[in-house]
Write a protein that holds these residues in place. Sequence first.
Motif, short mmCIF file in Angstrom:
data_model
loop_
_atom_site.label_atom_id
_atom_site.label_comp_id
_atom_site.label_asym_id
_atom_site.label_seq_id
_atom_site.Cartn_x
_atom_site.Cartn_y
_atom_site.Cartn_z
N TRP A 321 0.82 -1.22 0.00
CA TRP A 321 0.00 0.00 0.00
C TRP A 321 0.86 1.27 0.00
O TRP A 321 0.67 2.16 0.80
N GLN A 322 1.86 1.31 -0.86
CA GLN A 322 2.75 2.47 -0.98
C GLN A 322 3.51 2.73 0.32
O GLN A 322 3.93 3.85 0.61
N GLY A 323 3.70 1.72 1.14
CA GLY A 323 4.39 1.87 2.41
C GLY A 323 3.46 2.07 3.58
O GLY A 323 3.90 2.11 4.73
N GLY A 324 2.16 2.18 3.33
CA GLY A 324 1.20 2.40 4.40
C GLY A 324 0.84 1.15 5.16
O GLY A 324 0.27 1.23 6.26
N LEU A 325 1.12 -0.01 4.61
CA LEU A 325 0.88 -1.29 5.29
C LEU A 325 2.22 -2.00 5.44
O LEU A 325 2.93 -2.22 4.46
N ILE A 326 2.56 -2.36 6.67
CA ILE A 326 3.81 -3.05 6.95
C ILE A 326 3.50 -4.42 7.53
O ILE A 326 2.80 -4.53 8.55
N TRP A 327 4.01 -5.46 6.88
CA TRP A 327 3.99 -6.80 7.47
C TRP A 327 5.28 -6.94 8.26
O TRP A 327 6.37 -6.88 7.69
N LEU A 328 5.15 -7.13 9.56
CA LEU A 328 6.28 -7.02 10.47
C LEU A 328 6.41 -8.28 11.32
O LEU A 328 5.52 -8.61 12.10
N GLN A 329 7.50 -9.01 11.14
CA GLN A 329 7.74 -10.22 11.92
C GLN A 329 8.82 -9.98 12.96
O GLN A 329 9.92 -9.55 12.65
#
Length: 397
Positions: A321-329
């Motif tokens: 999302w252009q950097g607006g959504l981060i999947w973070l583990q």
Amino acid sequence: MTSQRFPANLKEVVAIIRSAAEAGMSIAPQGGGTRADHSVAETAISTTGLTGITAYNPAEMVMTAQAGTPLSEVEAVLAANGQMLAFEPMDHRPVLGTTGEPTIGGVFAANVSGPRRLTAGAARDSLLGITFVNGLGDVVKAGGRVMKNVTGLDLVKLLAGSRGTLGFITEVTFRVLPVPRATETVVIAGLDDAHATAAMATAMSLPVEVSGAAHLPFTVVGRFLSGALPEGAATVFRLEGLPHSVAARTEKLTAALSAFGPIHWLGEPESHVLWREIRDATPYASARAKPLWRVSVAPTAGHQLMNALRLHTGVDAFYDWQGGLIWLQMEADPEADFLRRAIKQLGGGHATLVRAPKHLRKAIPAFEPESPAVAALSARIKASLDPHGIFNPGLMG
């Protein structure tokens, strides 16, 4: 949960909910069981007995289906008519290790939205009408061809993303779109997070109709497309539409982005695989013991959040999302307090704990705590639709 019910029709749903309300028993609406169960309700009511596409006119691009209809069935019927769900809902099974079958009602109840959200909107933006049973056992219909908006609220939008806290969804009516005739992905190789953020902002400002913009840092890029992407980080942009239009827009986007770094291109087959893997957070499917967060922030703040986190703890992430959504583990501890505090310091957003060991999920709120004002509004809506508080207690907020 101590029990599970499987109603076969709307009449049985009403009877179960009225009985639960009279007995003061808490209940959790449940679809295919493919997402994490955060409920503490005493019993679950499944939609899996409520199946079938009840209305579909491809010319109108509108479909109505019972809530328990498998998502795969909906998508197969749409595909046979050259149409699709524009918001491309994520399949949670790879990252959660769950089984079962995603349902169309569950998709809207959780507002599950994929990479195309940038241009097509979220799942709730495609939802036109809804039938649900409230906490008193009353059948409520809103939107679509029938309007019975008893509370003066936009019930269609409220129920989408409510995660079963406001009512039991039995039927949904939603808009669909034609499948794009062509797809191509433009790839910039080797950018760090900050420069990738600038490149994505540039792409989204151009009149080229980018339908997906994501950044895959070097730590994770090798787990996409079976390692077939260029070495180093990859910043990727999807263009869809008629073949001649895609070709012209690809050329224009390539020219605008060439100053950022080396450009590569992916054709249709590779593009479909890549964006499905981005949608499903596939790189994080192999380490299910590690906590996984879904973080939403302003697109310009994502790389700043990651800089702050990397100074504090071990993390692995990629951006959609252009950097607006981060999947973070996270490597070990979910670091919930630090993460949510850092998000607040960067201007706000929210973090949802998608996956963690069971003992940690019990101790950490899965969803972002609401501000006092929002919590008060949520409580009034909850009291209007579920006055006895039987639906998914403890899940709101």
